[in-house]
Design an enzyme around this catalytic site. Sequence first.
Site, PDB file in Angstrom:
ATOM      1  N   SER A 106       0.845  -1.193   0.000  1.00 13.95           N
ATOM      2  CA  SER A 106       0.000   0.000   0.000  1.00 13.95           C
ATOM      3  C   SER A 106       0.886   1.250   0.000  1.00 13.95           C
ATOM      4  CB  SER A 106      -0.966  -0.050   1.195  1.00 13.95           C
ATOM      5  OG  SER A 106      -2.020   0.868   1.036  1.00 13.95           O
ATOM      6  N   ASP A 125      -9.330  -4.880  -5.384  1.00 18.90           N
ATOM      7  CA  ASP A 125      -8.483  -3.988  -4.588  1.00 18.90           C
ATOM      8  C   ASP A 125      -8.966  -2.542  -4.660  1.00 18.90           C
ATOM      9  OD1 ASP A 125      -6.259  -2.926  -3.212  1.00 18.90           O
ATOM     10  OD2 ASP A 125      -4.912  -4.366  -4.185  1.00 18.90           O
ATOM     11  N   HIS A 160      -7.429  -5.826  -0.886  1.00 15.06           N
ATOM     12  CA  HIS A 160      -6.215  -5.062  -0.594  1.00 15.06           C
ATOM     13  C   HIS A 160      -5.157  -5.848   0.171  1.00 15.06           C
ATOM     14  CE1 HIS A 160      -4.208  -1.220  -0.673  1.00 15.06           C
ATOM     15  NE2 HIS A 160      -4.128  -1.112   0.645  1.00 15.06           N
TER      16      HIS A 160
END
Length: 421
Positions: free
Chosen positions: A220, A360, A387
């Site tokens: 991320s 995602d 995610h």
Amino acid sequence: MSFVSSFWGCLCFRVVGWVGCLVVPVPVPAPVLALALIAGLVLVLVLVWVGGWCGVLGGEGGLGLGVGGGVGVGVVRGVVGFGGWSTWFRVTGLGLGSGSVGSGSGSVGSGSGSVGSGLGCGGSGSGSVGLGGGGLGGGGCVLVVVHGGPGATHDYLLPLSVFASWGVRVVHYDQLGGGGSSRVEGVGAGFWRPELFLEELDNLLVGLGVGSDYVLFGQSWGGMLAAVHASRRPAGLRGLVIANAPVSYPVWRAEMEVLRAQLPPGVDEVLRRHEAAGTTDCDEYQQAVGVFYGRHFCRLDPYPGPLMSTLLEMHSNPAVYHAMNGPNEFTVTGSLRDWSVRDVLPDIRVPTLVISGRHDEATSAAVRPFRELIPCSGWTVFEDSSHVPHLEEPDRFVRVLGGFLDSVGATARDSSTVSGG
């Protein structure tokens, strides 16, 4: 308790059973019987003592037996000084005894000595750690894990410790302001900038003595940090993994609008009503946020323990996340609002694996530029994930990341026998 301790405990009960079988059915004189019982008890005590030591040497997580020719997986934790603060770290690897690294004098149960010089508890030191001449990297390639957030913790990425059993030492750390690292009070929002965390990463690599041979895994926001780090072409970087990261926050924000429009009827209306009214702390808003998260953040119900640990920590300490990101994943009002790493991607020269989930919140449009602009890169999409594919599809994740680690020579395994699918 490690697996080794459990093994020895079970063996002790087996021995008691064997002694009982020898003693009870066979008619023998009382003195002989007493000696047999004493001998059995002594044997049990010896096994318990040995088992306890094996549990210590096996380390946390207790792979203990059968890994690396009988060498256990251990964990070392500590802090590395960073300016006036400290960065908390955890290293998992074969041949490490469990222990903590303190401020210059703490010992680690690795069988090779102690660590100390250069580690500043509370941020008062600088330098490197030495364990038997190989550093915490053990003389081989290290997997350094950069968590997301900003303001999250390492906990949700702990499953990556599995690669320690492949002969790769795995470094987790908490970024400044969160988890076990220093909390920074009384600073303005301008203090929390990407360059601060890039400097912290550089300092960690030097402090742990692992910067000469490592693979960087960023998830991320951590994936964006990892991309910038790699674009500066550090000499010891062997490979790069960018997981579930957007190429820029302007693209991220635009894609959030797309995802919100696809939510069930009425959900986005609730979100926008409370955002306009400034009532985003109310239960109705949080429930609507939960609908989004269940689709695009983590599709598991309930959330796995490692992820819950990170979320609870962020809930109790949201300062960094709020300053840099905003109130939630799709409302970016902080200092990262206009940040992009697109321009540095062509400068990355190491093999790069890009990872994302089909569902995602880092959508295909936000991830694709990594694959298009990094010269030596590949992209794997996890069809049943959002995610956090390492939690949502753990078996395939291990195969994919393990195959990449093999392909760049980070493990001791034969890459020709590994499939990356």
